[in-house]
Design a protein around this motif. Structure first.
Motif, PDB file in Angstrom:
ATOM      1  N   ALA A   1       0.832  -1.208   0.000  1.00 42.69           N
ATOM      2  CA  ALA A   1       0.000   0.000   0.000  1.00 42.69           C
ATOM      3  C   ALA A   1       0.865   1.255   0.000  1.00 42.69           C
ATOM      4  O   ALA A   1       1.934   1.295   0.608  1.00 42.69           O
ATOM      5  CB  ALA A   1      -0.919  -0.001   1.212  1.00 42.69           C
ATOM      6  N   VAL A   2       0.386   2.285  -0.696  1.00 44.80           N
ATOM      7  CA  VAL A   2       1.047   3.585  -0.730  1.00 44.80           C
ATOM      8  C   VAL A   2       0.219   4.545   0.132  1.00 44.80           C
ATOM      9  O   VAL A   2      -0.933   4.846  -0.197  1.00 44.80           O
ATOM     10  CB  VAL A   2       1.161   4.122  -2.166  1.00 44.80           C
ATOM     11  CG1 VAL A   2       1.816   5.495  -2.171  1.00 44.80           C
ATOM     12  CG2 VAL A   2       1.947   3.145  -3.042  1.00 44.80           C
ATOM     13  N   THR A   3       0.778   5.005   1.213  1.00 48.77           N
ATOM     14  CA  THR A   3       0.059   5.859   2.150  1.00 48.77           C
ATOM     15  C   THR A   3      -0.185   7.244   1.556  1.00 48.77           C
ATOM     16  O   THR A   3       0.711   7.836   0.944  1.00 48.77           O
ATOM     17  CB  THR A   3       0.846   5.993   3.464  1.00 48.77           C
ATOM     18  OG1 THR A   3       1.011   4.689   4.037  1.00 48.77           O
ATOM     19  CG2 THR A   3       0.122   6.884   4.458  1.00 48.77           C
ATOM     20  N   ALA A   4      -1.387   7.755   1.733  1.00 49.87           N
ATOM     21  CA  ALA A   4      -1.725   9.094   1.247  1.00 49.87           C
ATOM     22  C   ALA A   4      -0.882  10.141   1.973  1.00 49.87           C
ATOM     23  O   ALA A   4      -0.515   9.964   3.143  1.00 49.87           O
ATOM     24  CB  ALA A   4      -3.204   9.376   1.469  1.00 49.87           C
ATOM     25  N   ASP A   5      -0.582  11.235   1.264  1.00 50.78           N
ATOM     26  CA  ASP A   5       0.254  12.293   1.834  1.00 50.78           C
ATOM     27  C   ASP A   5      -0.338  12.871   3.113  1.00 50.78           C
ATOM     28  O   ASP A   5       0.400  13.303   4.009  1.00 50.78           O
ATOM     29  CB  ASP A   5       0.468  13.412   0.807  1.00 50.78           C
ATOM     30  CG  ASP A   5       1.315  12.958  -0.375  1.00 50.78           C
ATOM     31  OD1 ASP A   5       2.050  11.951  -0.219  1.00 50.78           O
ATOM     32  OD2 ASP A   5       1.241  13.603  -1.436  1.00 50.78           O
ATOM     33  N   ASP A   6      -1.668  12.906   3.216  1.00 51.68           N
ATOM     34  CA  ASP A   6      -2.300  13.524   4.375  1.00 51.68           C
ATOM     35  C   ASP A   6      -2.769  12.496   5.408  1.00 51.68           C
ATOM     36  O   ASP A   6      -3.531  12.814   6.313  1.00 51.68           O
ATOM     37  CB  ASP A   6      -3.479  14.393   3.945  1.00 51.68           C
ATOM     38  CG  ASP A   6      -4.509  13.620   3.133  1.00 51.68           C
ATOM     39  OD1 ASP A   6      -4.290  12.408   2.878  1.00 51.68           O
ATOM     40  OD2 ASP A   6      -5.530  14.230   2.747  1.00 51.68           O
TER      41      ASP A   6
END
Length: 225
Positions: free
Chosen positions: A200-205
């Motif tokens: 998974a790629v974590t959202a910037d916010d």
């Protein structure tokens, strides 16, 4: 019900050797798949749309319930409500490369569900269906989310399709070439295809680590055949 093709319109007629009669295999494919295609006549032409879905084998419809959802403003939802629709789910398991173009094929599992679409009006069933669609993509996800707002629920429609009328076909293994082509030599075989979920790629916010239910690999049943 333990067998498929209970009606003439879901009885496999061509390629009967690839027909799958076990309803448990259908359930496994629906659990494995991520995208369904819903076919419905809208106005004067048919439309086939990709959609997320979920299945409740203990749902209120005959044979269990397949749920799809969309915007209440979507024209196809209005056209599908109360009419017969067709929902298909296909998983590609391999490319079959034969010694002739005629015998090239694919290894696959494919299901066709035909039934009258029901607009879900009960609020509790709608919430369960929408949670199930989320959990079909990421098991356990819905329990970590805030409840849907009234505005969100008002903007979302859910359709239910009975699972009673369904058929399934599957192919596995290598090519089936003509004896003369085999004798002539040349390479043939098949290329297995599998779905891979990257980390998974974590959202910037976003805050915090990736949840365990996202890190867990999605369980994928073995192909039939």
């Amino acid at each position: 019900m333990t067998t498929l093709s209970p009606t003439p319109r879901t009885t496999v007629r061509r390629g009967r050797n690839r027909a799958v009669a076990d309803r448990d295999a259908l359930h496994a494919l629906l659990a494995d798949g991520l995208v369904a295609h819903l076919g419905v006549v809208v106005g004067d032409h048919p439309v086939v749309l990709p959609t997320a879905y979920a299945v409740d084998l203990d749902g209120p419809d005959d044979g269990g319930t397949l749920y799809v959802h969309g915007s209440v403003a979507a024209r196809w939802l209005g056209a599908a409500t109360g009419t017969t629709v067709c929902v298909t789910v296909t998983e590609l398991d391999g490319l079959v490369l034969a010694r002739s173009g005629f015998h090239h094929s694919m290894n696959y599992r494919s299901a066709v569900v035909v039934g009258q679409a029901r607009l879900v009006t009960d609020d509790a069933e709608r919430v369960r269906a929408l949670d199930a669609i989320v959990d079909h993509l990421a098991p356990g996800r819905s329990a970590t989310l805030r409840p849907a707002s009234r505005k969100e629920l008002a903007a979302t429609a859910v359709l239910a399709v009975p699972l009673r009328e369904a058929s399934m076909k599957a192919r596995a293994g290598g090519p089936v070439d003509e004896p003369g082509d085999v004798a002539a030599g040349g390479w043939a075989g098949h290329v297995p295809v599998r779905r891979v979920l990257d980390p998974a790629v974590t959202a910037d916010d976003a805050a915090g680590p990736v949840p365990a239910h996202v890190r867990r690999p999605r369980q994928v049943p073995l192909p039939v055949g």
